[in-house]
Design an enzyme around this catalytic site. Sequence first.
Site, PDB file in Angstrom:
ATOM      1  N   TRP A  31       0.871  -1.189   0.000  1.00  0.00           N
ATOM      2  CA  TRP A  31       0.000   0.000   0.000  1.00  0.00           C
ATOM      3  C   TRP A  31       0.907   1.239   0.000  1.00  0.00           C
ATOM      4  CZ3 TRP A  31      -5.459  -0.535   0.465  1.00  0.00           C
ATOM      5  CH2 TRP A  31      -6.159   0.673   0.520  1.00  0.00           C
ATOM      6  N   SER A  65      -0.068  -1.997   5.587  1.00  0.00           N
ATOM      7  CA  SER A  65       0.642  -1.875   6.868  1.00  0.00           C
ATOM      8  C   SER A  65       0.009  -2.735   7.958  1.00  0.00           C
ATOM      9  CB  SER A  65       0.668  -0.412   7.318  1.00  0.00           C
ATOM     10  OG  SER A  65       1.491   0.316   6.437  1.00  0.00           O
ATOM     11  N   PHE A  66      -1.307  -2.914   7.865  1.00  0.00           N
ATOM     12  CA  PHE A  66      -1.976  -3.754   8.875  1.00  0.00           C
ATOM     13  C   PHE A  66      -1.367  -5.155   8.895  1.00  0.00           C
ATOM     14  CE2 PHE A  66      -5.291  -6.693  10.276  1.00  0.00           C
ATOM     15  CZ  PHE A  66      -5.651  -6.111  11.483  1.00  0.00           C
ATOM     16  N   GLU A  67      -0.915  -5.628   7.733  1.00  0.00           N
ATOM     17  CA  GLU A  67      -0.363  -6.991   7.624  1.00  0.00           C
ATOM     18  C   GLU A  67       1.116  -7.073   8.017  1.00  0.00           C
ATOM     19  OE1 GLU A  67      -2.498  -5.742   5.089  1.00  0.00           O
ATOM     20  OE2 GLU A  67      -4.084  -6.929   6.065  1.00  0.00           O
ATOM     21  N   CYS A  89       3.602   2.786   4.945  1.00  0.00           N
ATOM     22  CA  CYS A  89       3.284   4.217   4.834  1.00  0.00           C
ATOM     23  C   CYS A  89       1.776   4.360   4.977  1.00  0.00           C
ATOM     24  CB  CYS A  89       3.754   4.742   3.481  1.00  0.00           C
ATOM     25  SG  CYS A  89       3.202   6.427   3.177  1.00  0.00           S
ATOM     26  N   THR A  95     -11.236   8.761   6.469  1.00  0.00           N
ATOM     27  CA  THR A  95     -11.853   7.688   7.253  1.00  0.00           C
ATOM     28  C   THR A  95     -11.061   7.442   8.547  1.00  0.00           C
ATOM     29  OG1 THR A  95     -10.519   5.877   6.432  1.00  0.00           O
ATOM     30  CG2 THR A  95     -12.369   6.543   5.056  1.00  0.00           C
ATOM     31  N   HIS A  97      -9.837   4.794   9.336  1.00  0.00           N
ATOM     32  CA  HIS A  97      -8.879   3.724   9.061  1.00  0.00           C
ATOM     33  C   HIS A  97      -7.475   4.081   9.551  1.00  0.00           C
ATOM     34  CE1 HIS A  97     -10.889   0.853   6.241  1.00  0.00           C
ATOM     35  NE2 HIS A  97      -9.874   0.115   6.641  1.00  0.00           N
ATOM     36  N   ARG A 136       9.995  12.327   3.431  1.00  0.00           N
ATOM     37  CA  ARG A 136      10.703  11.377   4.312  1.00  0.00           C
ATOM     38  C   ARG A 136      11.122  10.106   3.583  1.00  0.00           C
ATOM     39  NH1 ARG A 136       7.465  14.759   6.533  1.00  0.00           N
ATOM     40  NH2 ARG A 136       7.796  15.504   8.666  1.00  0.00           N
TER      41      ARG A 136
HETATM   42  C1  DLZ Z   1      -7.347   0.149   3.997  1.00  0.00           C
HETATM   43  C2  DLZ Z   1      -6.107   0.957   4.073  1.00  0.00           C
HETATM   44  C3  DLZ Z   1      -6.174   2.375   4.083  1.00  0.00           C
HETATM   45  C4  DLZ Z   1      -7.463   3.133   4.018  1.00  0.00           C
HETATM   46  N1  DLZ Z   1      -5.060   3.116   4.095  1.00  0.00           N
HETATM   47  C5  DLZ Z   1      -3.868   2.501   4.160  1.00  0.00           C
HETATM   48  C6  DLZ Z   1      -2.677   3.272   4.205  1.00  0.00           C
HETATM   49  O1  DLZ Z   1      -2.659   4.511   4.128  1.00  0.00           O
HETATM   50  N2  DLZ Z   1      -1.501   2.593   4.309  1.00  0.00           N
HETATM   51  C7  DLZ Z   1      -1.429   1.218   4.374  1.00  0.00           C
HETATM   52  O2  DLZ Z   1      -0.317   0.669   4.493  1.00  0.00           O
HETATM   53  N3  DLZ Z   1      -2.544   0.470   4.311  1.00  0.00           N
HETATM   54  C8  DLZ Z   1      -3.739   1.071   4.196  1.00  0.00           C
HETATM   55  N4  DLZ Z   1      -4.885   0.325   4.121  1.00  0.00           N
HETATM   56  C9  DLZ Z   1      -4.759  -1.158   4.014  1.00  0.00           C
HETATM   57  C10 DLZ Z   1      -4.610  -1.880   5.358  1.00  0.00           C
HETATM   58  O3  DLZ Z   1      -3.282  -1.740   5.861  1.00  0.00           O
HETATM   59  C11 DLZ Z   1      -4.893  -3.394   5.160  1.00  0.00           C
HETATM   60  O4  DLZ Z   1      -4.078  -3.902   4.141  1.00  0.00           O
HETATM   61  C12 DLZ Z   1      -6.346  -3.688   4.837  1.00  0.00           C
HETATM   62  O5  DLZ Z   1      -7.205  -3.112   5.797  1.00  0.00           O
HETATM   63  C13 DLZ Z   1      -6.598  -5.220   4.781  1.00  0.00           C
HETATM   64  O6  DLZ Z   1      -6.341  -5.816   6.055  1.00  0.00           O
END
Ligand code: DLZ
Length: 167
Positions: A31, A65-67, A89, A95, A97, A136
């Site tokens: 992402w 990043s969540f992963e 990043c 949102t 999120h 950055r």
């Molecule tokens: C969904 C999402 C959003 C809105 N923004 C970002 C972001 O700015 N940076 C990033 O690394 N990931 C983003 N994601 C994706 C989440 O990290 C994740 O991959 C999804 O929610 C699936 O679990």
Amino acid sequence: MATNLKNLSDYDASKVPDAGKMKFGIVVSEWNNEITDVLCKGAYETLRQNGAQEGNIFVKTVPGSFELTLGAQFLAEYGEFDAIICIGCIIKGETPHFDYICDSVTKGITDLNIKYNKPFIFCVLTTNNINQARERAGGKHGNKGDEAAITAIKMAALGSQMRILKG
Ligand code: DLZ
């Protein structure tokens, strides 16, 4: 020091241990890959400049990043690394999120440090917009990937010193 006052690529080479025998994992979020690719390149090249062997740097991607937390845990479970650099990043949008992902990845990576007693380096930009991220990631504030690599080397060296102390 606040990152807007610091060049993230600045370091004193004489204070960086030799990384010649160290093994590193890098987990990179896809992402915002315009940014994360630059951070990853900075981290990789800085590890190499400080002695890390090409075959001792293992790079894997995750969707977002969540992963990063689970991706880094996979590396720790199935590989032998002295340090793992987590690169992402997260850009503030309209949102909630942003806050959820920032909180989750910050806590996730912190917990991995404690769980494995190893350095998991936080190289996640959390910015208000893409321009702040670009500043950055090779822009006017340097490259946070470089800084993460130096932190990884220093923490890996500290871990080895402590293990030697214990005997
Ligand atoms: C969904 C999402 C959003 C809105 N923004 C970002 C972001 O700015 N940076 C990033 O690394 N990931 C983003 N994601 C994706 C989440 O990290 C994740 O991959 C999804 O929610 C699936 O679990």
